[in-house]
Scaffold this active site. Structure first.
Site, short mmCIF file in Angstrom:
data_model
loop_
_atom_site.label_atom_id
_atom_site.label_comp_id
_atom_site.label_asym_id
_atom_site.label_seq_id
_atom_site.Cartn_x
_atom_site.Cartn_y
_atom_site.Cartn_z
N ARG A 1 0.82 -1.22 0.00
CA ARG A 1 0.00 0.00 0.00
C ARG A 1 0.85 1.27 0.00
NH1 ARG A 1 -5.73 -0.39 1.81
NH2 ARG A 1 -6.20 -2.59 1.74
N TYR B 1 -0.68 -13.53 -0.56
CA TYR B 1 -0.09 -13.35 -1.88
C TYR B 1 1.25 -12.65 -1.75
CZ TYR B 1 -2.63 -8.87 -1.41
OH TYR B 1 -3.13 -7.67 -0.95
N ASP C 1 -15.14 3.95 0.10
CA ASP C 1 -15.67 3.39 1.35
C ASP C 1 -16.72 4.29 1.99
OD1 ASP C 1 -14.04 1.22 1.03
OD2 ASP C 1 -12.93 1.46 2.90
C1 LIG Z 1 -8.01 -6.07 5.74
C2 LIG Z 1 -8.38 -5.38 4.48
C3 LIG Z 1 -7.86 -5.82 3.27
C4 LIG Z 1 -8.24 -5.21 2.08
N1 LIG Z 1 -7.75 -5.69 0.90
C5 LIG Z 1 -8.17 -5.14 -0.27
C6 LIG Z 1 -7.71 -5.65 -1.53
O1 LIG Z 1 -6.89 -6.59 -1.58
N2 LIG Z 1 -8.20 -5.10 -2.68
C7 LIG Z 1 -9.09 -4.05 -2.64
O2 LIG Z 1 -9.51 -3.59 -3.71
N3 LIG Z 1 -9.51 -3.52 -1.47
C8 LIG Z 1 -9.08 -4.03 -0.29
N4 LIG Z 1 -9.51 -3.50 0.89
C9 LIG Z 1 -10.42 -2.32 0.87
C10 LIG Z 1 -9.69 -1.02 0.56
O3 LIG Z 1 -8.57 -0.85 1.41
C11 LIG Z 1 -10.63 0.18 0.71
O4 LIG Z 1 -11.86 -0.11 0.10
C12 LIG Z 1 -10.03 1.44 0.07
O5 LIG Z 1 -8.82 1.77 0.68
C13 LIG Z 1 -11.02 2.61 0.19
O6 LIG Z 1 -10.42 3.78 -0.30
P1 LIG Z 1 -11.03 5.22 0.06
O7 LIG Z 1 -10.15 6.18 -0.67
O8 LIG Z 1 -12.49 5.23 -0.17
O9 LIG Z 1 -10.86 5.36 1.64
P2 LIG Z 1 -9.56 5.37 2.54
O10 LIG Z 1 -8.48 4.55 1.96
O11 LIG Z 1 -10.03 5.04 3.92
O12 LIG Z 1 -9.05 6.88 2.51
C14 LIG Z 1 -9.75 7.93 3.15
C15 LIG Z 1 -8.82 9.12 3.32
O13 LIG Z 1 -9.58 10.20 3.83
C16 LIG Z 1 -8.87 10.83 4.88
N5 LIG Z 1 -9.85 11.45 5.77
C17 LIG Z 1 -10.74 10.81 6.59
N6 LIG Z 1 -11.48 11.71 7.26
C18 LIG Z 1 -11.05 12.93 6.85
C19 LIG Z 1 -11.44 14.27 7.19
N7 LIG Z 1 -12.39 14.50 8.10
N8 LIG Z 1 -10.83 15.31 6.57
C20 LIG Z 1 -9.84 15.08 5.63
N9 LIG Z 1 -9.42 13.84 5.31
C21 LIG Z 1 -10.03 12.77 5.89
C22 LIG Z 1 -8.09 9.69 5.53
O14 LIG Z 1 -6.98 10.16 6.28
C23 LIG Z 1 -7.69 8.87 4.30
O15 LIG Z 1 -6.47 9.32 3.76
C24 LIG Z 1 -9.14 -4.10 2.10
C25 LIG Z 1 -9.63 -3.63 3.32
C26 LIG Z 1 -9.26 -4.26 4.49
C27 LIG Z 1 -9.83 -3.74 5.79
#
Ligand SMILES: Cc1cc2nc3c(=O)[nH]c(=O)nc-3n(C[C@H](O)[C@H](O)[C@H](O)COP(=O)(O)OP(=O)(O)OC[C@H]3O[C@@H](n4cnc5c(N)ncnc54)[C@H](O)[C@@H]3O)c2cc1C
Length: 410
Positions: free
Chosen positions: A109, A215, A293
């Site tokens: 990551r 993996y 998410d």
């Molecule tokens: C154990 C595990 C394994 C996983 N493996 C996989 C995989 O193999 N393949 C896959 O596709 N997915 C996988 N996932 C899912 C994947 O990690 C998430 O779906 C993905 O990271 C979501 O991205 P995002 O950008 O929506 O949210 P996030 O990655 O959570 O990013 C959100 C960002 O917003 C910021 N933020 C939060 N609140 C605020 C605020 N109030 N003000 C400003 N910034 C803020 C945070 O600091 C963060 O940087 C896995 C999840 C888990 C738990």
């Protein structure tokens, strides 16, 4: 240049990919991230063709490929004997890419975030700016920050993850639902796993009430794993709880030596309650919209959370590109939700279902389950072969210009 000004809240995978996709379509953005530096929690992430296809389009092939490992195959084994239930080539003979049109990667990551952040660069990026809320009116929208400041925008994108602060503004106070499973994550040197039959594939070990997924990353020298255990309840306030290695070793007592060796050989310090979100009734208001998410957190058993987030970012960028100005905004956000909602709800369901199948007790249902696993690629086609950009372009009103804008920028 579009007349829209987009504020992205959150600099995870979704926020960064959206920033790059907007830039490719010549749409102004400002990205606000709460952390002082861009980073990712967790070890590795698996990117499937529906995600890597879009990263390629953004010109990130070299950067992402350079830090990824293509697993040799997808293998599913029995929990006790290690007998292979199903085996599907991935990197071997290029079968996966030939089938789904883009590669499958396992990537650390931190390396992925670095590759994305390097491309976004400093322009439009504001670190250390936690958002505490948003306001909107017919005239415009505003992001408010913990430091007392605020910033105007035409549209605000909540890319702020499962605990989104933008989501309550869009749809009310919706909390994650516990999936009944907890996960232990770890990284192990491949050379420390003598009992592992083959470190090169992406491999599941399926057994009653538990599974292990692993993996290779880091040039194949490191194995990333996620061990998943079914538990009756989760009573902690936090989604994470400290634990000892002996907890996870105990949970897999009696399993194949390759499994107990892997979960016991690392300093697992915590277990994570795996949550997802009930499908939301809406994803946007007039001027705020959710991606990733924040919109559809899912359990990780299909490895699709990040891949669906990448798809969201591309589709939203395409819809905003077609809107071009404030008058088209409401229709663009409606179209984005229409393009994404049904698909992500189905992937959420499949992600939960996968754990149910993996965790079946030995007994009469196993034969049907194993037959399903043996035919896995046809089961997964609708997820992995999906082309988010092409499907948005083909759903565009005739008067719009997504395709042209994207082609010009390349
Ligand atoms: C154990 C595990 C394994 C996983 N493996 C996989 C995989 O193999 N393949 C896959 O596709 N997915 C996988 N996932 C899912 C994947 O990690 C998430 O779906 C993905 O990271 C979501 O991205 P995002 O950008 O929506 O949210 P996030 O990655 O959570 O990013 C959100 C960002 O917003 C910021 N933020 C939060 N609140 C605020 C605020 N109030 N003000 C400003 N910034 C803020 C945070 O600091 C963060 O940087 C896995 C999840 C888990 C738990």
């Amino acid at each position: 240049m579009s007349q829209l000004k987009v504020a992205i809240v959150g600099g995870g995978i979704g926020g960064l990919v959206l920033a790059l996709a907007l830039r490719a379509r010549r749409i102004d953005f400002e990205l606000y991230e709460q952390a002082q530096e861009l980073r990712e929690i967790g070890a590795a992430v698996a990117l499937s063709a529906n995600g890597t296809r879009e990263l390629r389009r953004l010109g990130l092939s070299q950067q992402v490929e350079g830090v990824s490992v293509i697993p040799s195959a997808l293998v599913i084994r029995r929990w006790d004997t290690g007998e292979i239930i199903a085996e599907h080539p991935i990197g071997r003979e290029g079968v996966y890419e030939a089938t789904f049109g883009a590669p499958y990667y396992g990537v650390h990551r931190v390396a992925l975030m670095q590759a994305l952040a390097d491309r976004v660069a400093a322009e439009g990026l504001h670190l250390g700016r936690p958002c505490i809320g948003v306001d909107e009116s017919r005239a415009g929208a505003e992001v408010h920050f913990a430091d007392g400041g605020s910033a105007p925008a035409d549209v605000i994108v909540g890319a702020d993850g499962a605990h989104s602060v933008i989501r309550p503004h869009v749809v009310g106070d919706i909390r994650g639902r516990f999936s009944g499973t907890v996960g232990y994550r770890g990284l192990v040197a491949a050379r420390d796993l003598p009992a592992l039959p083959d470190p090169a594939p992406l491999q599941f070990w399926a057994g009653p009430g538990r599974h292990l997924l692993h993996y290779p990353i880091n040039g194949g020298r490191t194995i990333n794993f996620l061990a998943v255990v079914r538990v009756p309840t989760w009573t902690q306030q936090s989604w994470m709880e400290e634990c000892a290695v002996s907890d996870v070793v105990g949970a897999f007592a009696g399993w194949h030596p390759a499994v107990t060796e892997m979960v016991g050989s690392t300093d697992v310090g915590a277990r994570w309650a795996l949550h997802d979100l009930e499908p939301l009734t809406r994803w946007h208001t007039e001027r705020a919209v959710l991606i990733g998410d924040a919109a559809h957190a899912m359990v990780p058993h299909q490895g699709q959370g990040a891949n669906q987030t990448i798809e969201d970012a591309i589709v939203l960028a395409d819809c905003l590109c077609d809107a071009r100005n404030k008058r088209g905004l409401a229709a663009a956000l409606r179209r984005y939700e229409q393009c994404r909602r049904k698909r992500t709800v189905a992937v959420q369901w499949w992600s939960r279902r996968t754990a149910d199948l993996m965790h079946l007790p030995d007994g009469p249902e196993i034969a049907a389950r194993d037959a399903l696993f043996a035919d896995l690629y046809s089961q997964l086609t609708w997820i992995h072969s999906h082309d988010a950009h092409a499907s948005t372009v083909s759903s565009a009103p005739r008067s719009t210009r997504t395709q042209a804008a994207l082609t010009r920028s390349q």
